[in-house]
Design a protein around this motif. Structure first.
Motif, mmCIF file in Angstrom:
data_model
loop_
_atom_site.group_PDB
_atom_site.id
_atom_site.type_symbol
_atom_site.label_atom_id
_atom_site.label_comp_id
_atom_site.label_asym_id
_atom_site.label_seq_id
_atom_site.Cartn_x
_atom_site.Cartn_y
_atom_site.Cartn_z
ATOM 1 N N VAL A 105 -24.904 -39.878 23.200
ATOM 2 C CA VAL A 105 -25.293 -38.691 23.971
ATOM 3 C C VAL A 105 -26.562 -38.973 24.768
ATOM 4 C CG1 VAL A 105 -26.197 -36.335 23.780
ATOM 5 C CG2 VAL A 105 -24.155 -36.983 22.506
ATOM 6 N N ASN A 106 -27.531 -39.631 24.142
ATOM 7 C CA ASN A 106 -28.777 -39.958 24.850
ATOM 8 C C ASN A 106 -28.509 -40.863 26.051
ATOM 9 O OD1 ASN A 106 -30.343 -38.425 23.121
ATOM 10 N ND2 ASN A 106 -30.870 -40.149 21.789
ATOM 11 N N ASP A 107 -27.607 -41.826 25.883
ATOM 12 C CA ASP A 107 -27.234 -42.684 27.016
ATOM 13 C C ASP A 107 -26.542 -41.868 28.108
ATOM 14 O OD1 ASP A 107 -28.299 -44.895 25.806
ATOM 15 O OD2 ASP A 107 -26.381 -45.760 25.173
ATOM 16 N N ASN A 108 -25.684 -40.938 27.685
ATOM 17 C CA ASN A 108 -24.991 -40.086 28.662
ATOM 18 C C ASN A 108 -25.982 -39.257 29.474
ATOM 19 O OD1 ASN A 108 -22.466 -41.009 27.946
ATOM 20 N ND2 ASN A 108 -21.962 -39.253 26.650
ATOM 21 N N ILE A 109 -27.007 -38.743 28.785
ATOM 22 C CA ILE A 109 -28.021 -37.937 29.478
ATOM 23 C C ILE A 109 -28.732 -38.784 30.537
ATOM 24 C CG2 ILE A 109 -30.230 -36.742 29.188
ATOM 25 C CD1 ILE A 109 -29.210 -35.837 26.416
ATOM 26 N N LYS A 110 -29.091 -40.012 30.172
ATOM 27 C CA LYS A 110 -29.784 -40.896 31.119
ATOM 28 C C LYS A 110 -28.919 -41.207 32.334
ATOM 29 C CE LYS A 110 -32.445 -43.215 27.478
ATOM 30 N NZ LYS A 110 -32.597 -44.493 26.716
ATOM 31 N N GLU A 111 -27.605 -41.333 32.093
ATOM 32 C CA GLU A 111 -26.699 -41.734 33.169
ATOM 33 C C GLU A 111 -26.020 -40.546 33.848
ATOM 34 O OE1 GLU A 111 -23.973 -44.546 31.491
ATOM 35 O OE2 GLU A 111 -25.581 -45.698 30.516
ATOM 36 N N GLY A 112 -26.357 -39.322 33.397
ATOM 37 C CA GLY A 112 -25.746 -38.134 33.992
ATOM 38 C C GLY A 112 -24.269 -37.999 33.681
ATOM 39 N N LYS A 113 -23.859 -38.470 32.500
ATOM 40 C CA LYS A 113 -22.447 -38.427 32.112
ATOM 41 C C LYS A 113 -22.259 -37.486 30.924
ATOM 42 C CE LYS A 113 -21.748 -42.720 31.151
ATOM 43 N NZ LYS A 113 -21.093 -44.020 30.849
ATOM 44 N N PHE A 114 -20.996 -37.205 30.627
ATOM 45 C CA PHE A 114 -20.632 -36.411 29.459
ATOM 46 C C PHE A 114 -19.443 -37.076 28.764
ATOM 47 C CE2 PHE A 114 -22.369 -33.431 32.542
ATOM 48 C CZ PHE A 114 -23.224 -32.637 31.785
ATOM 49 N N PHE A 115 -19.275 -36.773 27.494
ATOM 50 C CA PHE A 115 -18.008 -37.106 26.846
ATOM 51 C C PHE A 115 -16.902 -36.328 27.559
ATOM 52 C CE2 PHE A 115 -20.498 -38.424 23.109
ATOM 53 C CZ PHE A 115 -19.755 -39.513 22.665
ATOM 54 N N SER A 116 -15.759 -36.946 27.765
ATOM 55 C CA SER A 116 -14.628 -36.207 28.322
ATOM 56 C C SER A 116 -14.118 -35.210 27.282
ATOM 57 C CB SER A 116 -13.501 -37.164 28.714
ATOM 58 O OG SER A 116 -12.910 -37.734 27.547
ATOM 59 N N ILE A 117 -13.405 -34.198 27.746
ATOM 60 C CA ILE A 117 -12.822 -33.223 26.817
ATOM 61 C C ILE A 117 -11.888 -33.942 25.844
ATOM 62 C CG2 ILE A 117 -11.463 -31.117 26.604
ATOM 63 C CD1 ILE A 117 -14.102 -30.719 28.060
ATOM 64 N N GLU A 118 -11.070 -34.855 26.383
ATOM 65 C CA GLU A 118 -10.100 -35.570 25.544
ATOM 66 C C GLU A 118 -10.799 -36.398 24.473
ATOM 67 O OE1 GLU A 118 -8.216 -34.597 29.423
ATOM 68 O OE2 GLU A 118 -10.136 -35.477 28.823
ATOM 69 N N ASP A 119 -11.852 -37.122 24.867
ATOM 70 C CA ASP A 119 -12.576 -37.944 23.888
ATOM 71 C C ASP A 119 -13.284 -37.070 22.855
ATOM 72 O OD1 ASP A 119 -11.744 -40.266 25.065
ATOM 73 O OD2 ASP A 119 -13.620 -40.666 26.128
ATOM 74 N N SER A 120 -13.853 -35.957 23.312
ATOM 75 C CA SER A 120 -14.549 -35.054 22.385
ATOM 76 C C SER A 120 -13.593 -34.515 21.331
ATOM 77 C CB SER A 120 -15.183 -33.890 23.156
ATOM 78 O OG SER A 120 -16.155 -34.349 24.066
ATOM 79 N N VAL A 121 -12.395 -34.130 21.770
ATOM 80 C CA VAL A 121 -11.406 -33.601 20.826
ATOM 81 C C VAL A 121 -10.929 -34.703 19.887
ATOM 82 C CG1 VAL A 121 -9.093 -32.601 20.611
ATOM 83 C CG2 VAL A 121 -10.681 -31.720 22.335
ATOM 84 N N GLY A 122 -10.671 -35.893 20.433
ATOM 85 C CA GLY A 122 -10.209 -37.002 19.596
ATOM 86 C C GLY A 122 -11.227 -37.396 18.540
ATOM 87 N N ILE A 123 -12.493 -37.484 18.937
ATOM 88 C CA ILE A 123 -13.560 -37.805 17.980
ATOM 89 C C ILE A 123 -13.683 -36.688 16.947
ATOM 90 C CG2 ILE A 123 -16.076 -38.040 17.759
ATOM 91 C CD1 ILE A 123 -15.984 -39.490 20.516
#
Length: 474
Positions: A105-123
């Motif tokens: 999540v911290n890396d995503n914040i730095k890069e302006g990204k998010f987990f995809s809905i599909e990945d979030s549900v799968g995880i």
């Protein structure tokens, strides 16, 4: 002396092939030459944070002794069992190559990204799989947060730092209200609150649940509602079991694959597939896919079953990873919908529907010795062409199991023979009873209860009255 100040100990470990991984809440994580992880407790840190590892030792020993092992949990191998770490309390455990969710999540914040809905549900489904197993072992985690959820390079979730009886919260932002204020007993439902925060953080890169509104168009409304339920302040208003959370997550997952939710049935939810098939998920059933195929092939395979009033099953849907049954979708309305719309039925109409349903069931009984087991208005479809179809036969043992567990909804219990509700297996006679209960409701407009009687003589329907009464006397 604090662990990080013990330079001699550090040099000794490094000299023996150990490698430092990271600092933790109450100590350090090292990798052993045997590719295990060892969590070394810093007594100084633990004391400051009011954590007594000695009290937790029996808990961890019992986990090892009772083989608390699951594919989504980091396995614990030993307690104070590594001679090279003598002098410090420690846990030996499975070493995981990957990152924790908080790091991602911290890396995503730095890069302006998010987990995809599909990945979030799968995880999330993997997290819930691990929590479900823990809860079945009567072990709540009590300290679930992104830093305690590891993701391997193969995208397998591994939950670590399972709390013992005296576990304390290490990340207040993930803690349930009962953990923070200790005004009620802490149980497995505290994990659902923490999981809700984790899921929200994956989707939004934020911790504050209050910031989530339905204006976030990236997140499906069903997923937002799920998070809001998970994070209710009152644990009685949250999901009450991991199975409940998994079921709601699966609905989101299948929705992403183009499935529409049709409703919840006796043994699980039903969906309409993109190919216009009805898929009945049997998530509350104790039966294997092979057993289902054997049962289906006894007469309910659509390829071999051709009675005009029965709809058989098709083979499994590759997009569904749970035990399920699949049949073609019938354009029309269920008898349940028709009853709600029309109210009372005339005697002649009721008799025709009773005859058609009995005709289909008699065919299944006579040719294949099959019992329906779950005859109710929602399983009788009146097609757009006006033709009646009986759908959704179930293996009798599953109906028996569900009735024992009290799964039939209150409004549907009227269609179950008292013997079935008391745990007996459904039979052809109990199917006839169900038809009688349906007819009673159609004629009277009221649900049937044992002992109720119809009086149709004044309407000239005495023969129908006797037919319904006989069915309900079986």
């Amino acid at each position: 002396m604090a662990l990080d100040e013990d330079l001699e100990f550090k040099e000794t470990l490094e000299g023996k092939g150990y490698s430092f991984i990271k600092n933790g809440h109450i100590g350090q994580i090292w990798r052993t030459p045997e590719n295990k992880a060892v969590k070394i407790i810093d007594a100084y840190l633990a004391k400051n944070k009011r954590y007594d590892f000695k009290k937790a030792i029996p808990f961890y020993e019992s986990m090892i002794r009772e083989r608390i092992v699951h594919q989504n949990l980091v396995e614990i191998y030993g307690v104070n069992d590594d001679a090279n770490v003598a002098g410090y309390d420690h846990l030996s455990m499975e070493f995981i190559t990957g990152m924790d969710l908080k790091e991602i999540v911290n890396d995503n914040i730095k890069e302006g990204k998010f987990f995809s809905i599909e990945d979030s549900v799968g995880i999330s489904l993997q997290i819930l799989s691990g929590l479900k197993y823990l809860h079945e072992c009567e072990i709540p985690h009590k300290d679930l947060h992104g830093g305690n959820i590891l993701l391997t390079k193969e995208n397998t979730v591994k939950i670590t730092d399972i709390g013992g009886p005296d576990a304390t919260v290490t990340k207040a932002a993930y803690a349930s209200p009962e953990q923070l204020y200790r005004h009620v007993e802490i149980d497995h439902r505290t994990d659902f609150y923490s999981f809700g925060v984790v899921l929200h953080e994956m989707l939004t890169n934020e911790l504050e649940i209050e910031n989530m509104t339905t204006s976030n168009t990236r997140i499906p409304l069903e997923l937002e509602n799920l998070i809001l339920k998970l994070t209710k302040r009152d644990k009685r208003e949250r999901h009450q079991s991991a199975d409940e959370v998994i079921r709601d997550l699966k609905k989101v997952d299948y929705g992403l694959k183009g499935f529409q939710v049709l409703g919840d049935g006796l043994l699980g939810p039903s969906y309409l597939s993109p190919e216009k098939n009805v898929v009945k998920v049997l998530d509350a059933a104790d039966i294997s896919d092979r057993e289902l195929v054997v049962w289906m092939s006894s007469g309910l395979n659509e390829e071999t079953q051709n009675h005009p009033k029965i709809v058989g099953y098709r083979y499994s849907n590759p997009k569904i990873d749970e035990t399920h049954l699949q049949r073609r979708y019938i354009e029309g309305k269920s008898l349940e919908e028709t009853i709600k719309t029309r109210g009372k039925f005339k005697g002649e109409e009721t008799a025709i529907i009773m005859r058609d349903v009995m005709d289909g069931l008699a065919y299944a009984e006579g040719k294949y010795d099959l019992v329906h087991g779950n005859v109710k208005p929602s399983n009788i479809i009146i097609g757009k062409d006006g033709k009646l179809k009986v759908v959704d036969f179930l293996p009798p043992v599953l109906v028996q199991e569900s009735a024992k567990n009290g799964r039939p909804r209150e409004q549907e219990r009227q269609y179950f023979h008292p013997a079935v509700l008391n745990g007996e297996e459904p039979t052809h006679k109990t199917d006839i009873y169900s038809i009688g209960a349906i007819a009673f409701r159609m004629i009277s407009g009221e649900p049937y209860r044992p002992g109720k009687r119809l009086n149709l003589t004044a309407r000239g329907d005495k023969e129908l009255e006797e037919l319904i009464t006989d069915a309900l006397m079986l």
